[in-house]
Design a protein around this motif. Structure first.
Motif, mmCIF file in Angstrom:
data_model
loop_
_atom_site.group_PDB
_atom_site.id
_atom_site.type_symbol
_atom_site.label_atom_id
_atom_site.label_comp_id
_atom_site.label_asym_id
_atom_site.label_seq_id
_atom_site.Cartn_x
_atom_site.Cartn_y
_atom_site.Cartn_z
ATOM 1 N N ASN A 290 -17.680 32.454 -60.807
ATOM 2 C CA ASN A 290 -16.295 32.579 -61.268
ATOM 3 C C ASN A 290 -15.743 33.955 -60.907
ATOM 4 O O ASN A 290 -16.415 34.976 -61.085
ATOM 5 N N LEU A 291 -14.504 33.964 -60.408
ATOM 6 C CA LEU A 291 -13.858 35.197 -59.979
ATOM 7 C C LEU A 291 -12.491 35.329 -60.635
ATOM 8 O O LEU A 291 -11.868 34.336 -60.999
ATOM 9 N N PHE A 292 -12.020 36.549 -60.768
ATOM 10 C CA PHE A 292 -10.646 36.770 -61.214
ATOM 11 C C PHE A 292 -10.087 38.017 -60.544
ATOM 12 O O PHE A 292 -10.829 38.869 -60.047
ATOM 13 N N SER A 293 -8.767 38.097 -60.512
ATOM 14 C CA SER A 293 -8.072 39.252 -59.963
ATOM 15 C C SER A 293 -7.596 40.141 -61.105
ATOM 16 O O SER A 293 -7.450 39.692 -62.243
ATOM 17 N N ILE A 294 -7.331 41.407 -60.803
ATOM 18 C CA ILE A 294 -6.852 42.347 -61.811
ATOM 19 C C ILE A 294 -5.580 43.013 -61.309
ATOM 20 O O ILE A 294 -5.512 43.475 -60.167
ATOM 21 N N VAL A 295 -4.579 43.051 -62.193
ATOM 22 C CA VAL A 295 -3.372 43.834 -61.976
ATOM 23 C C VAL A 295 -3.348 44.889 -63.079
ATOM 24 O O VAL A 295 -3.363 44.547 -64.268
ATOM 25 N N ALA A 296 -3.347 46.157 -62.702
ATOM 26 C CA ALA A 296 -3.488 47.225 -63.689
ATOM 27 C C ALA A 296 -2.423 48.290 -63.490
ATOM 28 O O ALA A 296 -2.021 48.590 -62.364
ATOM 29 N N PHE A 297 -1.997 48.872 -64.613
ATOM 30 C CA PHE A 297 -0.937 49.874 -64.615
ATOM 31 C C PHE A 297 -1.435 51.178 -65.232
ATOM 32 O O PHE A 297 -2.062 51.160 -66.295
ATOM 33 N N SER A 298 -1.184 52.298 -64.563
ATOM 34 C CA SER A 298 -1.423 53.634 -65.103
ATOM 35 C C SER A 298 -2.875 53.789 -65.563
ATOM 36 O O SER A 298 -3.792 53.660 -64.765
ATOM 37 N N LEU A 299 -3.102 54.064 -66.840
ATOM 38 C CA LEU A 299 -4.462 54.202 -67.362
ATOM 39 C C LEU A 299 -5.290 52.949 -67.096
ATOM 40 O O LEU A 299 -6.518 53.025 -66.942
ATOM 41 N N GLY A 300 -4.635 51.789 -67.035
ATOM 42 C CA GLY A 300 -5.349 50.551 -66.738
ATOM 43 C C GLY A 300 -6.020 50.571 -65.375
ATOM 44 O O GLY A 300 -6.978 49.821 -65.142
ATOM 45 N N GLY A 301 -5.538 51.430 -64.454
ATOM 46 C CA GLY A 301 -6.134 51.526 -63.124
ATOM 47 C C GLY A 301 -7.588 51.955 -63.162
ATOM 48 O O GLY A 301 -8.479 51.210 -62.727
ATOM 49 N N PRO A 302 -7.882 53.170 -63.662
ATOM 50 C CA PRO A 302 -9.287 53.580 -63.707
ATOM 51 C C PRO A 302 -10.143 52.722 -64.640
ATOM 52 O O PRO A 302 -11.335 52.563 -64.403
ATOM 53 N N ILE A 303 -9.543 52.163 -65.695
ATOM 54 C CA ILE A 303 -10.296 51.245 -66.557
ATOM 55 C C ILE A 303 -10.774 50.053 -65.729
ATOM 56 O O ILE A 303 -11.941 49.651 -65.781
ATOM 57 N N SER A 304 -9.862 49.484 -64.944
ATOM 58 C CA SER A 304 -10.192 48.310 -64.130
ATOM 59 C C SER A 304 -11.154 48.653 -63.006
ATOM 60 O O SER A 304 -12.035 47.846 -62.665
ATOM 61 N N LEU A 305 -11.006 49.839 -62.430
ATOM 62 C CA LEU A 305 -11.940 50.269 -61.388
ATOM 63 C C LEU A 305 -13.349 50.442 -61.957
ATOM 64 O O LEU A 305 -14.335 50.061 -61.315
ATOM 65 N N ALA A 306 -13.439 51.004 -63.159
ATOM 66 C CA ALA A 306 -14.751 51.174 -63.783
ATOM 67 C C ALA A 306 -15.398 49.822 -64.042
ATOM 68 O O ALA A 306 -16.601 49.630 -63.799
ATOM 69 N N PHE A 307 -14.613 48.869 -64.530
ATOM 70 C CA PHE A 307 -15.143 47.525 -64.761
ATOM 71 C C PHE A 307 -15.595 46.902 -63.437
ATOM 72 O O PHE A 307 -16.692 46.318 -63.354
ATOM 73 N N THR A 308 -14.778 47.018 -62.411
ATOM 74 C CA THR A 308 -15.106 46.420 -61.116
ATOM 75 C C THR A 308 -16.354 47.047 -60.525
ATOM 76 O O THR A 308 -17.188 46.344 -59.931
ATOM 77 N N GLY A 309 -16.501 48.364 -60.693
ATOM 78 C CA GLY A 309 -17.708 49.020 -60.204
ATOM 79 C C GLY A 309 -18.958 48.523 -60.896
ATOM 80 O O GLY A 309 -20.039 48.449 -60.288
ATOM 81 N N ALA A 310 -18.823 48.165 -62.175
ATOM 82 C CA ALA A 310 -19.976 47.665 -62.933
ATOM 83 C C ALA A 310 -20.246 46.187 -62.677
ATOM 84 O O ALA A 310 -21.399 45.742 -62.748
ATOM 85 N N PHE A 311 -19.189 45.424 -62.377
ATOM 86 C CA PHE A 311 -19.317 43.971 -62.182
ATOM 87 C C PHE A 311 -18.628 43.557 -60.871
ATOM 88 O O PHE A 311 -17.666 42.789 -60.879
ATOM 89 N N PRO A 312 -19.121 44.046 -59.740
ATOM 90 C CA PRO A 312 -18.435 43.813 -58.466
ATOM 91 C C PRO A 312 -18.449 42.372 -57.991
ATOM 92 O O PRO A 312 -17.662 42.006 -57.109
ATOM 93 N N LEU A 313 -19.312 41.540 -58.548
ATOM 94 C CA LEU A 313 -19.379 40.145 -58.114
ATOM 95 C C LEU A 313 -18.335 39.270 -58.785
ATOM 96 O O LEU A 313 -18.211 38.091 -58.451
ATOM 97 N N SER A 314 -17.566 39.845 -59.726
ATOM 98 C CA SER A 314 -16.634 39.042 -60.513
ATOM 99 C C SER A 314 -15.176 39.232 -60.141
ATOM 100 O O SER A 314 -14.331 38.430 -60.535
ATOM 101 N N VAL A 315 -14.853 40.288 -59.409
ATOM 102 C CA VAL A 315 -13.452 40.632 -59.150
ATOM 103 C C VAL A 315 -13.061 40.236 -57.735
ATOM 104 O O VAL A 315 -13.645 40.699 -56.755
ATOM 105 N N ARG A 316 -12.051 39.373 -57.648
ATOM 106 C CA ARG A 316 -11.586 38.847 -56.364
ATOM 107 C C ARG A 316 -10.677 39.839 -55.636
ATOM 108 O O ARG A 316 -10.760 40.014 -54.430
#
Length: 324
Positions: free
Chosen positions: A129-155
């Motif tokens: 299962n995959l999903f995309s992320i749209v992130a704003f401001s502080l949400g940017g590094p939050i989403s990058l940190a998540f993606t770095g930890a779970f790279p197989l999940s982010v499309r």
């Protein structure tokens, strides 16, 4: 064992209002479709999820000041295009509680993504299962940190005015009490500093709260789709006035959060996108789309673009500038 938490207006405000009064709030409890309140070790968080169950999934992660309502119309447009969307309020914003006795750093905030998607009746990650992320401001590094930890999940990733590489913080953020709150002469002094940073009034319009008429608030039932336009200035004022835990995460995120010096967070994902690492990841060899506001004086597009370019080759980066 759950951490102590300051409850959100879901518990401290809504039960004391009539349904009509609650509906007139700048951020009404039934603002968006698919609302649910998720109990976690850190407190209760507000999540919204709607759209076709079989549609590709998109998660929205908002910034430091505004709750997830900032994405309401964009999310509805994505749903109209056939996608499944999820939004949630970060800790201490909107209708999410404020956990105490912990730093509001990127680890806490990125973990909230896991808690949000884990509350879904659908599978957002694992088993392909995959999903995309749209992130704003502080949400940017939050989403990058998540993606770095779970790279197989982010499309895919789309970042709007992302923080993490800001060279100079705006006035107020560097104030001593924002980084050492124990030096504040009083709680009110810290609250006033946060108020100045947010640019809200000393106090918004009073509400007719009847403290002796508390009733159990029913689960929020939102509309089928987003039709209403929300005034973000009024939402900020409502949040400052009525979320008793809002000042704490504003200060703690300034002190410990990923607003600056986040090159290590960015690099891990940029290395995947530029095909240096993780050939098994969906983002391997892809392109990062970043939008900047032309008049944004917090995340300055020219400066942040230069910082990203040091981490990501130009053929893997698309930068767009908007008047908004």
């Amino acid at each position: 064992m759950a951490l102590p938490a300051i409850p959100s207006p879901r518990a401290t405000l809504i039960p004391f209002l009539s349904a009509a009064e609650a509906d007139r709030l700048a951020y009404p409890p039934n603002a968006l479709p698919g609302a649910r309140d998720v109990s976690t070790f850190y407190g209760t968080m507000r999540v919204y999820e709607w759209g076709p169950a079989d549609g590709n999934k998109v998660l929205f992660v908002h910034g430091d000041a505004t709750p997830c309502l900032v994405f309401s119309k964009i999310a509805q447009g994505i749903v109209d295009a056939g996608y499944r969307v999820m939004l949630f309020d970060l800790w201490g914003r909107g209708y999410s509680d404020t956990p105490l006795n912990c730093r509001h750093d990127v680890r806490l905030l990125a973990t909230q993504i896991l808690l949000a998607i884990g509350s879904s009746p659908l599978s957002w990650m694992g088993n392909g299962n995959l999903f995309s992320i749209v992130a704003f401001s502080l949400g940017g590094p939050i989403s990058l940190a998540f993606t770095g930890a779970f790279p197989l999940s982010v499309r895919s990733l789309v970042l709007l005015g992302p923080a993490g590489l800001i060279r100079t913080l705006p006035d107020g953020y560097e104030d001593q009490i924002m980084h050492s709150p124990e030096l504040a002469p009083s709680d009110e002094a810290l609250r006033e500093k946060v108020r100045q940073i947010l640019g809200v009034a000393v106090s918004g319009p009073a509400l007719n709260i009847q403290a002796d008429q508390r009733q159990d608030a029913p689960p929020p039932t939102g509309p089928d789709r987003v039709e209403k336009t929300f005034d973000m200035g009024a939402v900020l004022q409502w949040q400052f006035d009525h979320h008793q835990g809002h000042v704490h995460p504003s200060q703690s995120t300034t002190q410990y959060g990923p607003l600056q010096k986040g090159e290590h967070i960015w690099k891990k994902v940029c290395d995947i996108i530029s095909a240096r690492t993780r050939p098994d990841a969906p983002l391997h060899g892809s392109k990062l789309l970043v939008f900047f506001g032309q008049d944004d004086d917090v995340v300055v597009g020219k400066e942040t673009s230069e910082e990203i370019s040091n981490l990501l080759p130009p053929d893997h980066l698309q930068v767009e500038t908007s008047l908004l």
